[in-house]
Scaffold this motif. Structure first.
Motif, mmCIF file in Angstrom:
data_model
loop_
_atom_site.group_PDB
_atom_site.id
_atom_site.type_symbol
_atom_site.label_atom_id
_atom_site.label_comp_id
_atom_site.label_asym_id
_atom_site.label_seq_id
_atom_site.Cartn_x
_atom_site.Cartn_y
_atom_site.Cartn_z
ATOM 1 N N TYR A 111 0.823 -1.214 0.000
ATOM 2 C CA TYR A 111 0.000 0.000 0.000
ATOM 3 C C TYR A 111 0.858 1.264 0.000
ATOM 4 O O TYR A 111 0.622 2.189 -0.791
ATOM 5 C CB TYR A 111 -0.914 -0.017 1.219
ATOM 6 C CG TYR A 111 -1.611 1.297 1.485
ATOM 7 C CD1 TYR A 111 -2.641 1.734 0.661
ATOM 8 C CD2 TYR A 111 -1.242 2.091 2.564
ATOM 9 C CE1 TYR A 111 -3.276 2.946 0.906
ATOM 10 C CE2 TYR A 111 -1.866 3.299 2.817
ATOM 11 C CZ TYR A 111 -2.893 3.716 1.973
ATOM 12 O OH TYR A 111 -3.512 4.922 2.212
ATOM 13 N N GLU A 112 1.852 1.301 0.852
ATOM 14 C CA GLU A 112 2.697 2.493 0.983
ATOM 15 C C GLU A 112 3.500 2.785 -0.280
ATOM 16 O O GLU A 112 3.859 3.925 -0.556
ATOM 17 C CB GLU A 112 3.625 2.331 2.188
ATOM 18 C CG GLU A 112 2.888 2.405 3.515
ATOM 19 C CD GLU A 112 3.723 1.942 4.698
ATOM 20 O OE1 GLU A 112 4.900 1.535 4.469
ATOM 21 O OE2 GLU A 112 3.208 1.946 5.837
ATOM 22 N N GLN A 113 3.740 1.749 -1.070
ATOM 23 C CA GLN A 113 4.478 1.944 -2.317
ATOM 24 C C GLN A 113 3.558 2.374 -3.463
ATOM 25 O O GLN A 113 4.026 2.664 -4.551
ATOM 26 C CB GLN A 113 5.236 0.663 -2.676
ATOM 27 C CG GLN A 113 6.338 0.879 -3.715
ATOM 28 C CD GLN A 113 7.294 -0.286 -3.779
ATOM 29 O OE1 GLN A 113 7.892 -0.687 -2.777
ATOM 30 N NE2 GLN A 113 7.450 -0.867 -4.966
ATOM 31 N N GLY A 114 2.262 2.413 -3.204
ATOM 32 C CA GLY A 114 1.320 2.945 -4.196
ATOM 33 C C GLY A 114 0.716 1.947 -5.155
ATOM 34 O O GLY A 114 0.188 2.329 -6.208
ATOM 35 N N HIS A 115 0.755 0.664 -4.793
ATOM 36 C CA HIS A 115 0.168 -0.357 -5.659
ATOM 37 C C HIS A 115 -1.306 -0.587 -5.321
ATOM 38 O O HIS A 115 -1.764 -0.267 -4.220
ATOM 39 C CB HIS A 115 0.930 -1.677 -5.507
ATOM 40 C CG HIS A 115 2.393 -1.567 -5.802
ATOM 41 N ND1 HIS A 115 2.887 -1.360 -7.067
ATOM 42 C CD2 HIS A 115 3.477 -1.609 -4.979
ATOM 43 C CE1 HIS A 115 4.203 -1.292 -7.027
ATOM 44 N NE2 HIS A 115 4.585 -1.438 -5.767
ATOM 45 N N ASP A 116 -2.039 -1.171 -6.280
ATOM 46 C CA ASP A 116 -3.412 -1.592 -6.010
ATOM 47 C C ASP A 116 -3.416 -2.759 -5.039
ATOM 48 O O ASP A 116 -2.552 -3.648 -5.125
ATOM 49 C CB ASP A 116 -4.096 -2.084 -7.293
ATOM 50 C CG ASP A 116 -4.511 -0.970 -8.222
ATOM 51 O OD1 ASP A 116 -4.528 0.201 -7.795
ATOM 52 O OD2 ASP A 116 -4.837 -1.283 -9.383
ATOM 53 N N LEU A 117 -4.399 -2.783 -4.156
ATOM 54 C CA LEU A 117 -4.637 -3.938 -3.304
ATOM 55 C C LEU A 117 -5.952 -4.566 -3.750
ATOM 56 O O LEU A 117 -7.012 -3.937 -3.675
ATOM 57 C CB LEU A 117 -4.706 -3.542 -1.829
ATOM 58 C CG LEU A 117 -3.373 -3.252 -1.111
ATOM 59 C CD1 LEU A 117 -2.782 -1.940 -1.614
ATOM 60 C CD2 LEU A 117 -3.571 -3.170 0.393
ATOM 61 N N GLY A 118 -5.878 -5.817 -4.229
ATOM 62 C CA GLY A 118 -7.061 -6.496 -4.739
ATOM 63 C C GLY A 118 -7.445 -7.682 -3.877
ATOM 64 O O GLY A 118 -6.618 -8.267 -3.169
ATOM 65 N N ASN A 119 -8.703 -8.059 -3.944
ATOM 66 C CA ASN A 119 -9.270 -9.133 -3.140
ATOM 67 C C ASN A 119 -9.178 -10.461 -3.902
ATOM 68 O O ASN A 119 -9.632 -10.564 -5.041
ATOM 69 C CB ASN A 119 -10.739 -8.793 -2.837
ATOM 70 C CG ASN A 119 -11.311 -9.610 -1.703
ATOM 71 O OD1 ASN A 119 -11.023 -10.784 -1.574
ATOM 72 N ND2 ASN A 119 -12.145 -8.975 -0.900
ATOM 73 N N HIS A 120 -8.603 -11.474 -3.256
ATOM 74 C CA HIS A 120 -8.478 -12.799 -3.870
ATOM 75 C C HIS A 120 -9.269 -13.838 -3.083
ATOM 76 O O HIS A 120 -9.003 -15.035 -3.197
ATOM 77 C CB HIS A 120 -7.002 -13.182 -3.947
ATOM 78 C CG HIS A 120 -6.683 -14.259 -4.947
ATOM 79 N ND1 HIS A 120 -7.336 -14.389 -6.159
ATOM 80 C CD2 HIS A 120 -5.748 -15.267 -4.918
ATOM 81 C CE1 HIS A 120 -6.842 -15.412 -6.822
ATOM 82 N NE2 HIS A 120 -5.881 -15.972 -6.094
#
Length: 278
Positions: A111-120
């Motif tokens: 998150y802190e690096q700016g990536h998407d967090l998706g649900n698996h």
């Protein structure tokens, strides 16, 4: 009447009856078939349409997405994050509930690096075997846990094993998620080696603008292959963006191949089976 004449008369009557019965069967099936055909043709098109996740995106921009499924292990997660950072690339990580609970610091780092967090999903189950209530129970706890850790509100969902049916896609959408599949499979999970992964991605016939690439953070050779893949994609002129920047979030449809298309891009001559989203 002789026996031969009587036998001939009985034969003629039998043939007449058989002809009559055959004629009646043909007429019955004809009208039944006509009735069935009329009934089928009167059904709305949407009732026969297959709901699809987003496999890729129709775009004029030379953009593609690299995605990582995170379900088991984290040995290479930091390596992958370092490589992405060094190359100024943002990606999308689809995480299971178990992985989120086991590696909360990695979730925060992503998150802190700016990536998407998706649900698996919470438990990496075959979603098509679940009820509507069970589907939401697989999705919502993961989103809640990630939000507690990062304040990030997840709205991207990738079905485990790529397994879905109509009710999975519809229910996920009702729960607030865009269902995301992939158009390019790196096959990193087969552990064939670095060169095999790089070749599978860079020479894939589906590698084109709008492609979504599948990789895994826990596969044996992924971290080693990633720099070559990023370099190769950039040399081909592609900009690597997270899924949230690649997809359309409203006024789109998905064609029969799973390609997401902005509604204005559909011409009057185009005839497709589509899922309309407004």
């Amino acid at each position: 009447m002789s026996k031969n004449s009587e036998y001939l008369s009985m034969t003629k009557r039998s043939i007449s009856w058989l002809f009559f019965i055959a004629f009646a069967i043909v007429v019955t099936y004809y009208f039944q078939g006509f009735s069935y055909k009329e009934t089928f043709n009167s059904l709305p098109v949407s009732s026969a349409a297959k709901e699809l996740p987003i496999y890729c995106v129709n775009t004029n921009k030379p953009q593609i997405s690299i995605t990582f499924d995170a379900a088991w292990g984290n040995e290479d997660t930091q390596k992958i994050l370092n490589i992405l950072k060094e190359n100024n690339v943002k990606s999308t990580f689809f995480m299971t509930g178990g992985w989120v609970k086991q590696y909360p610091n990695d979730v925060k780092a992503i998150y802190e690096q700016g990536h998407d967090l998706g649900n698996h999903s919470a438990n990496h189950k075959n979603m098509s075997s679940l009820s509507n209530e069970e589907i939401c129970n697989e999705l919502d706890p993961v989103t809640e846990d990630v939000k507690k850790l990062t304040s990030y509100q997840m709205n991207l969902f990738r079905p485990p094993y790529g397994d879905y049916d109509n009710h999975v896609i519809v229910k996920a959408r009702e729960c607030g998620y865009f269902s995301i599949q992939w158009s390019v499979d790196s096959l990193d999970w087969k552990n064939y080696g670095v060169d095999a992964i790089v070749n599978e991605v860079l020479n894939n016939k589906e590698l084109k603008a709008g492609a979504i690439i599948l990789m895994h953070n826990g596969a044996k050779y992924t971290a080693q292959a990633l720099p070559k893949i990023i370099e190769g994609l950039k040399n081909k002129g592609y900009e690597i963006v997270p899924v949230s920047q690649l997809i359309y979030t409203d006024n789109y449809h998905i064609n029969s191949e799973g390609k997401q298309i902005k509604n204005e891009q559909q011409t009057s001559t185009t005839k497709e089976t589509v899922t309309m989203i407004n």
